[in-house]
Design a protein around this motif. Sequence first.
Motif, PDB file in Angstrom:
ATOM      1  N   LEU A 187      32.913  11.456  -6.920  1.00  0.00           N
ATOM      2  CA  LEU A 187      32.860  12.321  -8.098  1.00  0.00           C
ATOM      3  C   LEU A 187      31.994  13.549  -7.833  1.00  0.00           C
ATOM      4  CD1 LEU A 187      32.552   9.537 -10.807  1.00  0.00           C
ATOM      5  CD2 LEU A 187      34.528  11.026 -10.396  1.00  0.00           C
ATOM      6  N   LEU A 188      31.102  13.431  -6.867  1.00  0.00           N
ATOM      7  CA  LEU A 188      30.291  14.535  -6.362  1.00  0.00           C
ATOM      8  C   LEU A 188      30.367  14.497  -4.845  1.00  0.00           C
ATOM      9  CD1 LEU A 188      26.913  14.273  -8.365  1.00  0.00           C
ATOM     10  CD2 LEU A 188      28.725  15.967  -8.696  1.00  0.00           C
ATOM     11  N   ALA A 189      30.036  15.612  -4.229  1.00  0.00           N
ATOM     12  CA  ALA A 189      29.982  15.675  -2.768  1.00  0.00           C
ATOM     13  C   ALA A 189      28.708  16.397  -2.351  1.00  0.00           C
ATOM     14  CB  ALA A 189      31.200  16.401  -2.220  1.00  0.00           C
ATOM     15  N   PRO A 190      28.145  16.036  -1.214  1.00  0.00           N
ATOM     16  CA  PRO A 190      26.990  16.785  -0.717  1.00  0.00           C
ATOM     17  C   PRO A 190      27.333  18.274  -0.628  1.00  0.00           C
ATOM     18  CG  PRO A 190      27.324  14.810   0.588  1.00  0.00           C
ATOM     19  CD  PRO A 190      28.521  14.936  -0.314  1.00  0.00           C
ATOM     20  N   GLY A 191      26.410  19.094  -1.089  1.00  0.00           N
ATOM     21  CA  GLY A 191      26.631  20.534  -1.084  1.00  0.00           C
ATOM     22  C   GLY A 191      27.188  21.068  -2.385  1.00  0.00           C
ATOM     23  N   ASP A 192      27.652  20.191  -3.279  1.00  0.00           N
ATOM     24  CA  ASP A 192      28.149  20.651  -4.575  1.00  0.00           C
ATOM     25  C   ASP A 192      27.028  21.327  -5.354  1.00  0.00           C
ATOM     26  OD1 ASP A 192      30.665  19.665  -4.068  1.00  0.00           O
ATOM     27  OD2 ASP A 192      30.602  18.088  -5.597  1.00  0.00           O
ATOM     28  N   GLU A 193      27.398  22.304  -6.158  1.00  0.00           N
ATOM     29  CA  GLU A 193      26.422  23.047  -6.933  1.00  0.00           C
ATOM     30  C   GLU A 193      26.324  22.513  -8.358  1.00  0.00           C
ATOM     31  OE1 GLU A 193      25.238  27.662  -7.380  1.00  0.00           O
ATOM     32  OE2 GLU A 193      27.311  27.198  -7.922  1.00  0.00           O
ATOM     33  N   LEU A 194      25.094  22.454  -8.865  1.00  0.00           N
ATOM     34  CA  LEU A 194      24.819  22.134 -10.262  1.00  0.00           C
ATOM     35  C   LEU A 194      24.290  23.399 -10.921  1.00  0.00           C
ATOM     36  CD1 LEU A 194      22.956  18.727  -9.787  1.00  0.00           C
ATOM     37  CD2 LEU A 194      25.400  19.100 -10.224  1.00  0.00           C
ATOM     38  N   GLN A 213      22.573  18.172 -19.347  1.00  0.00           N
ATOM     39  CA  GLN A 213      22.526  19.628 -19.261  1.00  0.00           C
ATOM     40  C   GLN A 213      22.909  20.228 -17.912  1.00  0.00           C
ATOM     41  OE1 GLN A 213      22.047  21.620 -21.980  1.00  0.00           O
ATOM     42  NE2 GLN A 213      22.206  19.678 -23.055  1.00  0.00           N
ATOM     43  N   TRP A 214      22.779  19.470 -16.819  1.00  0.00           N
ATOM     44  CA  TRP A 214      23.269  19.990 -15.538  1.00  0.00           C
ATOM     45  C   TRP A 214      24.788  19.916 -15.564  1.00  0.00           C
ATOM     46  CZ3 TRP A 214      20.753  22.875 -12.372  1.00  0.00           C
ATOM     47  CH2 TRP A 214      19.440  22.634 -11.985  1.00  0.00           C
ATOM     48  N   ILE A 215      25.451  21.005 -15.189  1.00  0.00           N
ATOM     49  CA  ILE A 215      26.905  21.051 -15.116  1.00  0.00           C
ATOM     50  C   ILE A 215      27.309  21.106 -13.645  1.00  0.00           C
ATOM     51  CG2 ILE A 215      28.991  22.372 -15.722  1.00  0.00           C
ATOM     52  CD1 ILE A 215      27.507  21.079 -18.128  1.00  0.00           C
ATOM     53  N   HIS A 216      28.250  20.250 -13.291  1.00  0.00           N
ATOM     54  CA  HIS A 216      28.810  20.255 -11.939  1.00  0.00           C
ATOM     55  C   HIS A 216      29.734  21.464 -11.845  1.00  0.00           C
ATOM     56  CE1 HIS A 216      31.844  18.443  -8.952  1.00  0.00           C
ATOM     57  NE2 HIS A 216      30.778  18.773  -8.260  1.00  0.00           N
ATOM     58  N   ALA A 217      29.370  22.437 -11.020  1.00  0.00           N
ATOM     59  CA  ALA A 217      30.100  23.711 -10.972  1.00  0.00           C
ATOM     60  C   ALA A 217      31.570  23.534 -10.599  1.00  0.00           C
ATOM     61  CB  ALA A 217      29.411  24.675 -10.002  1.00  0.00           C
ATOM     62  N   GLN A 218      31.866  22.582  -9.726  1.00  0.00           N
ATOM     63  CA  GLN A 218      33.239  22.425  -9.255  1.00  0.00           C
ATOM     64  C   GLN A 218      34.154  21.843 -10.339  1.00  0.00           C
ATOM     65  OE1 GLN A 218      30.484  21.982  -7.542  1.00  0.00           O
ATOM     66  NE2 GLN A 218      30.775  22.999  -5.587  1.00  0.00           N
ATOM     67  N   SER A 219      33.694  20.851 -11.078  1.00  0.00           N
ATOM     68  CA  SER A 219      34.542  20.211 -12.100  1.00  0.00           C
ATOM     69  C   SER A 219      34.276  20.741 -13.512  1.00  0.00           C
ATOM     70  CB  SER A 219      34.322  18.693 -12.095  1.00  0.00           C
ATOM     71  OG  SER A 219      33.014  18.380 -12.566  1.00  0.00           O
ATOM     72  N   ARG A 220      33.158  21.449 -13.665  1.00  0.00           N
ATOM     73  CA  ARG A 220      32.702  21.970 -14.960  1.00  0.00           C
ATOM     74  C   ARG A 220      32.410  20.850 -15.966  1.00  0.00           C
ATOM     75  NH1 ARG A 220      36.623  26.967 -14.596  1.00  0.00           N
ATOM     76  NH2 ARG A 220      35.213  28.343 -13.479  1.00  0.00           N
ATOM     77  N   GLU A 221      32.036  19.704 -15.437  1.00  0.00           N
ATOM     78  CA  GLU A 221      31.647  18.572 -16.283  1.00  0.00           C
ATOM     79  C   GLU A 221      30.159  18.321 -16.121  1.00  0.00           C
ATOM     80  OE1 GLU A 221      34.098  15.095 -16.723  1.00  0.00           O
ATOM     81  OE2 GLU A 221      35.566  15.965 -15.338  1.00  0.00           O
ATOM     82  N   GLY A 229      19.212  34.284 -21.083  1.00  0.00           N
ATOM     83  CA  GLY A 229      19.967  34.975 -20.037  1.00  0.00           C
ATOM     84  C   GLY A 229      19.649  34.485 -18.638  1.00  0.00           C
ATOM     85  N   LEU A 230      19.300  33.206 -18.521  1.00  0.00           N
ATOM     86  CA  LEU A 230      18.925  32.643 -17.221  1.00  0.00           C
ATOM     87  C   LEU A 230      19.958  31.620 -16.761  1.00  0.00           C
ATOM     88  CD1 LEU A 230      15.126  31.999 -17.839  1.00  0.00           C
ATOM     89  CD2 LEU A 230      16.153  33.888 -16.566  1.00  0.00           C
ATOM     90  N   THR A 231      20.221  31.603 -15.482  1.00  0.00           N
ATOM     91  CA  THR A 231      21.080  30.595 -14.869  1.00  0.00           C
ATOM     92  C   THR A 231      20.284  29.899 -13.781  1.00  0.00           C
ATOM     93  OG1 THR A 231      23.070  31.896 -15.299  1.00  0.00           O
ATOM     94  CG2 THR A 231      23.234  30.176 -13.621  1.00  0.00           C
ATOM     95  N   HIS A 232      20.209  28.591 -13.868  1.00  0.00           N
ATOM     96  CA  HIS A 232      19.484  27.784 -12.881  1.00  0.00           C
ATOM     97  C   HIS A 232      20.519  27.065 -12.026  1.00  0.00           C
ATOM     98  CE1 HIS A 232      15.846  28.589 -15.124  1.00  0.00           C
ATOM     99  NE2 HIS A 232      16.511  28.263 -16.218  1.00  0.00           N
ATOM    100  N   ARG A 233      20.275  27.035 -10.725  1.00  0.00           N
ATOM    101  CA  ARG A 233      21.212  26.415  -9.788  1.00  0.00           C
ATOM    102  C   ARG A 233      20.487  25.387  -8.920  1.00  0.00           C
ATOM    103  NH1 ARG A 233      25.736  29.425 -10.156  1.00  0.00           N
ATOM    104  NH2 ARG A 233      25.493  31.571 -10.859  1.00  0.00           N
ATOM    105  N   ALA A 234      21.239  24.399  -8.499  1.00  0.00           N
ATOM    106  CA  ALA A 234      20.724  23.379  -7.595  1.00  0.00           C
ATOM    107  C   ALA A 234      21.889  22.873  -6.751  1.00  0.00           C
ATOM    108  CB  ALA A 234      20.094  22.232  -8.379  1.00  0.00           C
ATOM    109  N   VAL A 235      21.556  22.125  -5.715  1.00  0.00           N
ATOM    110  CA  VAL A 235      22.569  21.598  -4.804  1.00  0.00           C
ATOM    111  C   VAL A 235      22.382  20.089  -4.682  1.00  0.00           C
ATOM    112  CG1 VAL A 235      23.393  21.642  -2.409  1.00  0.00           C
ATOM    113  CG2 VAL A 235      22.683  23.757  -3.534  1.00  0.00           C
ATOM    114  N   VAL A 236      23.497  19.376  -4.638  1.00  0.00           N
ATOM    115  CA  VAL A 236      23.488  17.931  -4.419  1.00  0.00           C
ATOM    116  C   VAL A 236      23.308  17.679  -2.921  1.00  0.00           C
ATOM    117  CG1 VAL A 236      24.837  15.802  -4.623  1.00  0.00           C
ATOM    118  CG2 VAL A 236      25.027  17.577  -6.392  1.00  0.00           C
ATOM    119  N   THR A 237      22.352  16.831  -2.570  1.00  0.00           N
ATOM    120  CA  THR A 237      22.123  16.510  -1.162  1.00  0.00           C
ATOM    121  C   THR A 237      22.901  15.255  -0.768  1.00  0.00           C
ATOM    122  OG1 THR A 237      20.182  15.122  -1.538  1.00  0.00           O
ATOM    123  CG2 THR A 237      19.799  17.505  -1.299  1.00  0.00           C
ATOM    124  N   ALA A 238      23.034  15.031   0.517  1.00  0.00           N
ATOM    125  CA  ALA A 238      23.806  13.893   1.027  1.00  0.00           C
ATOM    126  C   ALA A 238      23.246  12.558   0.569  1.00  0.00           C
ATOM    127  CB  ALA A 238      23.863  13.944   2.547  1.00  0.00           C
TER     128      ALA A 238
END
Length: 140
Positions: free
Chosen positions: A61-68, A117-125, A76-85
């Motif tokens: 459902l997630l993959a390493p490197g996916d963006e949150l 509140q974290w949204i998975h950028a690839q699935s938008r869920e 007006g702020l966007t916070h980003r993070a990355v899923v690790t392996a």
Amino acid sequence: MPMHPIEVDDDVYALLQQHARPFVDQENDVLRRLLGLDGSPTAVANRVSGGDLRALIDAKLLAPGDELVHIQTRKGLTHRAVVTADGNIRLPDGSTYAKPSPALKACVGHDINGWGQWIHAQSRESLQSLREALRERQAD
């Protein structure tokens, strides 16, 4: 602890500078944090068991490197993070968190439900939606 001098090229040094906390970190501090050797309870737990997102990775459902992403619309702020392996969440400053809520709190500065509140950028869920989908799969 004895220190050993090392040489790094310009690219590696620039990366260390990107992850350093200004006026606080030395190169060794940055490397220890990025490698999970900083001695924090989170870093120790992560080396042993991995983060809370590990089950979502195992279920594809997630993959390493996916963006949150978390958007604070009014600010007006966007916070980003990355899923690790290993199922952790890595912020742009290089810090890693085993759980979504502390990771998001580090971004926004107050307690917040990271699962919701974290949204998975690839699935938008949301991570919560992905976790519920995993539970439904496991129930079948």
